[in-house]
Design a protein around this motif. Structure first.
Motif, PDB file in Angstrom:
ATOM      1  N   HIS A   7       0.821  -1.213   0.000  1.00 11.11           N
ATOM      2  CA  HIS A   7       0.000   0.000   0.000  1.00 11.11           C
ATOM      3  C   HIS A   7       0.857   1.266   0.000  1.00 11.11           C
ATOM      4  N   ALA A   8       2.129   1.143   0.366  1.00 11.29           N
ATOM      5  CA  ALA A   8       3.052   2.268   0.295  1.00 11.29           C
ATOM      6  C   ALA A   8       3.753   2.333  -1.059  1.00 11.29           C
ATOM      7  N   GLY A   9       3.347   1.436  -1.969  1.00 11.68           N
ATOM      8  CA  GLY A   9       3.908   1.452  -3.309  1.00 11.68           C
ATOM      9  C   GLY A   9       5.185   0.664  -3.482  1.00 11.68           C
ATOM     10  N   LEU A  10       5.498  -0.215  -2.539  1.00  9.69           N
ATOM     11  CA  LEU A  10       6.736  -0.987  -2.588  1.00  9.69           C
ATOM     12  C   LEU A  10       6.500  -2.374  -3.166  1.00  9.69           C
ATOM     13  N   HIS A  11       7.527  -2.925  -3.769  1.00  3.76           N
ATOM     14  CA  HIS A  11       7.471  -4.284  -4.314  1.00  3.76           C
ATOM     15  C   HIS A  11       8.267  -5.200  -3.389  1.00  3.76           C
ATOM     16  N   GLY A  61       3.052  -3.908  10.827  1.00  9.58           N
ATOM     17  CA  GLY A  61       3.194  -3.760   9.388  1.00  9.58           C
ATOM     18  C   GLY A  61       3.235  -2.303   8.960  1.00  9.58           C
ATOM     19  N   ALA A  62       2.409  -1.483   9.591  1.00  5.65           N
ATOM     20  CA  ALA A  62       2.389  -0.060   9.254  1.00  5.65           C
ATOM     21  C   ALA A  62       3.704   0.615   9.629  1.00  5.65           C
ATOM     22  N   LEU A  63       4.288   0.238  10.769  1.00  7.73           N
ATOM     23  CA  LEU A  63       5.576   0.801  11.176  1.00  7.73           C
ATOM     24  C   LEU A  63       6.697   0.376  10.221  1.00  7.73           C
ATOM     25  N   GLY A  82      10.420   5.489   4.064  1.00 10.07           N
ATOM     26  CA  GLY A  82      10.920   6.769   4.550  1.00 10.07           C
ATOM     27  C   GLY A  82       9.806   7.733   4.893  1.00 10.07           C
ATOM     28  N   ALA A  83       8.672   7.176   5.329  1.00 11.16           N
ATOM     29  CA  ALA A  83       7.500   7.987   5.660  1.00 11.16           C
ATOM     30  C   ALA A  83       7.403   8.178   7.172  1.00 11.16           C
TER      31      ALA A  83
END
Length: 382
Positions: free
Chosen positions: A27-31, A354-356, A363-364
């Protein structure tokens, strides 16, 4: 040997924590890719009851993590394309006497200040919530935020929704590092997965994965048993346990500890946990542990005394000495992150973990401070 590139991270562990890391990273756009020596939810997750608890956590970092997760689980239950059997049943903690009730009252005051909904109940209030409870209890507390999921389904649904490449049945044999010591992927017995970040979500094997990366994390297995009864009408409406369970969760003792947690399920069987003991990875059936659980459950709910137990199962909780998980980047090994050591709370704490992890990878800004879960806080881990 096959080599896979174009990944932002490799996650080691396909339990619910690893699956949540994959979901939020996606969901953060990572693969990402997920690799596990066994099957999806084949370790601690598959041996869990699916507890999503705030009731057993004192005010502090773990409770903050649990409250964040409670909200995220509600969102996930609505968002995932298939059922994870999310049930907002609430928890009921009962006190056998006035001394225990007083201790629960003090405990709940700290929790309320942190945002927990804790409702004190008099003895006369208990039968209306749980008609089959034993008589003579002094009172208790109702925790409406406590809930339940089916843990193996939850892990599988999160992983599927993440779209991550998944490699079950492949053991990580090495964490690859470059000449500067930074992580560059992992090697399994079948392939190399190349990525600038590796997430250690290996549960009870988290210490082993840390050692492969050239560092240390003092994760130890803590064995626990669960009893499963024959299908019944809904004789237990909430997740019910006595006040001594809270002390057992917080204890660091290696000896056998048992305090019954009793709950019904949508399909009928009653689940009875939970024991705790540090015996390494010994899978021997403990008759004493099962005897204690059965006796304690029958003391809480006398109606269960004549009910058949159809089966029992057990697993190993990933224990860290201060009872807090290790979450986030390891400053000792650039590119290595940890998401393990949740002990018996991993299912409940998985979404916040997971969110952390996703925030750290991207880098958010994290949803809460990760400082209390810093992986390098165990100075003498080696």
């Amino acid at each position: 040997m096959l080599k896979t590139h174009s990944l932002d991270a490799v996650i080691i562990g396909a339990g619910v924590v690893g699956a949540a890391c994959a979901y939020y990273a996606a969901h953060a756009g990572l693969h990402v890719a997920v690799v596990d020596r066994g099957s999806v939810a084949g370790g601690t997750t598959g041996a869990g009851e699916g507890n999503l608890l705030v009731s057993d956590k004192e005010a502090g970092p773990e409770l903050d993590l649990a409250l964040l997760s409670a909200g995220l689980w509600r969102e996930l239950a609505a968002a995932l394309p298939a059922s994870v059997e999310y049930e907002a049943k609430g928890g009921l903690v009962v006190a056998p006497d006035e001394s225990a009730l007083k201790a629960l009252r003090t405990f709940a005051e700290g929790q309320r200040a942190a945002g927990v909904d804790a409702v004190e109940l008099a003895a006369d209030d208990l039968p209306g919530l749980e008609p089959h409870l034993a008589p003579g209890l002094a009172g208790g507390f109702l925790y409406p935020q406590d809930a339940q999921v089916q843990p193996a389904q939850a892990a599988a649904r999160l992983l599927a929704a993440s779209g991550a490449r998944t490699y079950p049945g492949e053991e990580v044999t090495a964490v690859l590092r470059d000449t500067s010591g930074a992580v560059r992927g992992v090697r399994t017995d079948r392939r190399e997965l190349c990525a600038p970040a590796v997430v250690n979500a290996a549960g009870t094997w988290g210490g082993h994965i840390a050692s492969l990366a050239g560092t240390a994390l003092p994760v130890l297995p803590r064995r626990g048993f669960v009893l499963v009864t024959e299908p019944l009408p809904r004789v237990v409406r909430h997740k019910v346990y006595a006040a001594d369970y809270i002390a057992d969760v917080a204890s660091g003792s290696a000896a056998l500890q048992s305090s019954a947690v009793v709950e019904g399920t949508p399909s009928g069987p009653v689940l009875i946990g939970a024991t705790r003991e540090r015996v390494g990875f010994d899978r021997t059936l403990s008759v004493e542990a099962l005897r204690r659980l059965a006796a304690q459950a029958a003391a809480l709910f006398p109606v269960l005394a004549e009910v058949r137990v159809l089966r029992t199962y057990h697993g190993f909780r990933p224990y860290l000495p201060d009872h807090l998980p290790a979450i986030g980047p390891d400053p000792r090994v650039p590119g290595l992150l940890h998401a393990c050591g949740h002990e018996g709370a991993g299912i409940g704490l998985a979404p916040a973990t997971g969110a952390l992890i996703a925030a750290a990878l991207a880098g958010a800004r994290p949803p809460l401070s990760p400082a209390p879960f810093r992986p390098d806080r165990f100075a003498d881990a080696r």
